[in-house]
Design a protein around this motif. Sequence first.
Motif, PDB file in Angstrom:
ATOM      1  N   HIS A 251       0.812  -1.212   0.000  1.00 41.49           N
ATOM      2  CA  HIS A 251       0.000   0.000   0.000  1.00 41.49           C
ATOM      3  C   HIS A 251       0.848   1.265   0.000  1.00 41.49           C
ATOM      4  CE1 HIS A 251       0.936   0.561   4.268  1.00 41.49           C
ATOM      5  NE2 HIS A 251       0.631  -0.722   4.445  1.00 41.49           N
ATOM      6  N   PRO A 290      -4.022  -5.305   1.976  1.00 42.28           N
ATOM      7  CA  PRO A 290      -2.694  -4.669   1.802  1.00 42.28           C
ATOM      8  C   PRO A 290      -1.708  -4.934   2.936  1.00 42.28           C
ATOM      9  CG  PRO A 290      -4.438  -3.149   1.173  1.00 42.28           C
ATOM     10  CD  PRO A 290      -5.116  -4.348   1.748  1.00 42.28           C
ATOM     11  N   LEU A 414      -5.828  -3.457  -5.590  1.00 45.39           N
ATOM     12  CA  LEU A 414      -4.386  -3.260  -5.467  1.00 45.39           C
ATOM     13  C   LEU A 414      -3.745  -3.014  -6.839  1.00 45.39           C
ATOM     14  CD1 LEU A 414      -3.499  -6.033  -2.864  1.00 45.39           C
ATOM     15  CD2 LEU A 414      -3.401  -3.565  -2.499  1.00 45.39           C
TER      16      LEU A 414
END
Length: 547
Positions: A251, A290, A414
């Motif tokens: 992240h 994440p 993501l």
Amino acid sequence: MKFVTRLLRLIRINYVIVRYNLDEILFTTPWFYPLRFLSYFNPWYWLLRNKLTRGERLRRALEDLGPIFVKAGQLLSTRRDFLPEDIADELSKLQDRVPPFPGKQARQIIETALGCPIENVFSELQIEALASASIAQVHAAVLKNGKSAVVKVLRPGIKTIIDRDLDLLAVFAGLAERYWRQARGLKPRELVTEIAQTLHDELDLMREGANATQLRRNFAGSEKLYVPEIYWPYCRSNILVMERIEGIPIHNVEELKRTGVNLKKLAETGIEVFFTQIFRDSYFHADLHPGNIFVSLKDLENPQYIVVDFGIVGSLTAMDQRYIAENMLAFFKRDYQRVAELHVASGWLPPDTRIDQFEGAIRGVSEPIFDRPLKDISFGQLLLHLFQVARRFHINIQPQLILLQKTLLSIEGLSRNLSPDLDLWGSAAPHLERWLKRQVGLRGFLRRVRDNLPLWSEQIPDFPSLVYEVFHETRQEQETNRFARTKGVTKEEGKPHNNGMRYFLCGVGCTLIFSGAVFSLLMHVDIRSVIATIGTGLGLLLVANVM
């Protein structure tokens, strides 16, 4: 004592419900709707009314109530086929973070589990926790052999806390199912059972270690995904010792850019790793948020993923794989009749379902998605809409497919965060088509024959005896029918008795198919001869079936 404990916990839960103005949900039920005016006397109704959305209030309430309710909310967030979009989005943000328990207590737990002083196993163990969650916390350590490791330690007394709250959740689920009609579609009791199973699995760290070992074996030598090693001699049901990894959290995009990681390649690799788990291994990491994903810095142009926390995994059957692959391909070809046929073939649709209505419902939710550019189409949303249609037609979606949809949404989020212009379909299509090619056609058939060959080699010596028994029984049946006809009481007068010939053709057909497969695998016979042999066997089986 149990009654007092339950009563105190109920008081605490009601306080949190009132504090976050969640009593409005209760007042929407038919039983309490006439009393909805009471919500105006709640001071938090006026304080939070315009500051927090209903999803934010629900998320904060679950975080205040503790780990069990956080886990329940996380599982609920995967049921987007039931929940409103705003609530599902908020529940997906639930964070499982609590202050760590004392490091000295963790040290005592480790020594008790290992049955020896810490110094006998570790040359170094940090008292301060690296990370802490509701069920366990992690400490850095160095083994006697010099290897860096982390030690995951279960919280003391966590099982008692979990069982207490699960008991209350079961009571709430029973009441909701009995008195709240809108909640019945969510099947609250089944949901609580699923939560209990998930939590009890996470309490067994040996099971988590086994999950990690399986995933590590699947990706042994891979340059795309690395799974840390489990140090089994030091693992117990309440402690897990594994290799310590180094990398940048997924992240932290700014840090990845600053370091020079190829973000487009990283996003494509993430999609490839996910579909490899689905279609090659039938086994996937199902908790890919994440916080559990890191990026190795060994090769910035071809970055490698590192994953941790293996408490939740999913597995798929061959039928699940076919359902996913063929439905996705049919969806992207806009062949909605094929999608309906696949559901009929799988036996998931009730027998009285009108196929044209099911096909129309699928078309209605899919066409708005496919009007977007291909790079903007979401696989996760596609599965979600399919699940919503399935619920309308009373199809019970299996838990592993719901886990898959949740994981797919995480991977999509993501990947698009790393590379907004990523074409997910372009990355996924080769995996789908490759899997289908392996499953259908002559090569797929021969591969399945090869896989079953060891079993058949054990059974083939019994084949002559079985054929003899079939013929013997057929002869006895013919003698019985002949005797019955002489008495004038035949059961099927006028009907030809072709059982003997049918059994004979079945036996010869099976023998030809088996022989052709064996010849192709062991004796390198010309493929045309193999096809002819197997084709003849299939033809005889077809004739026998007609007879």
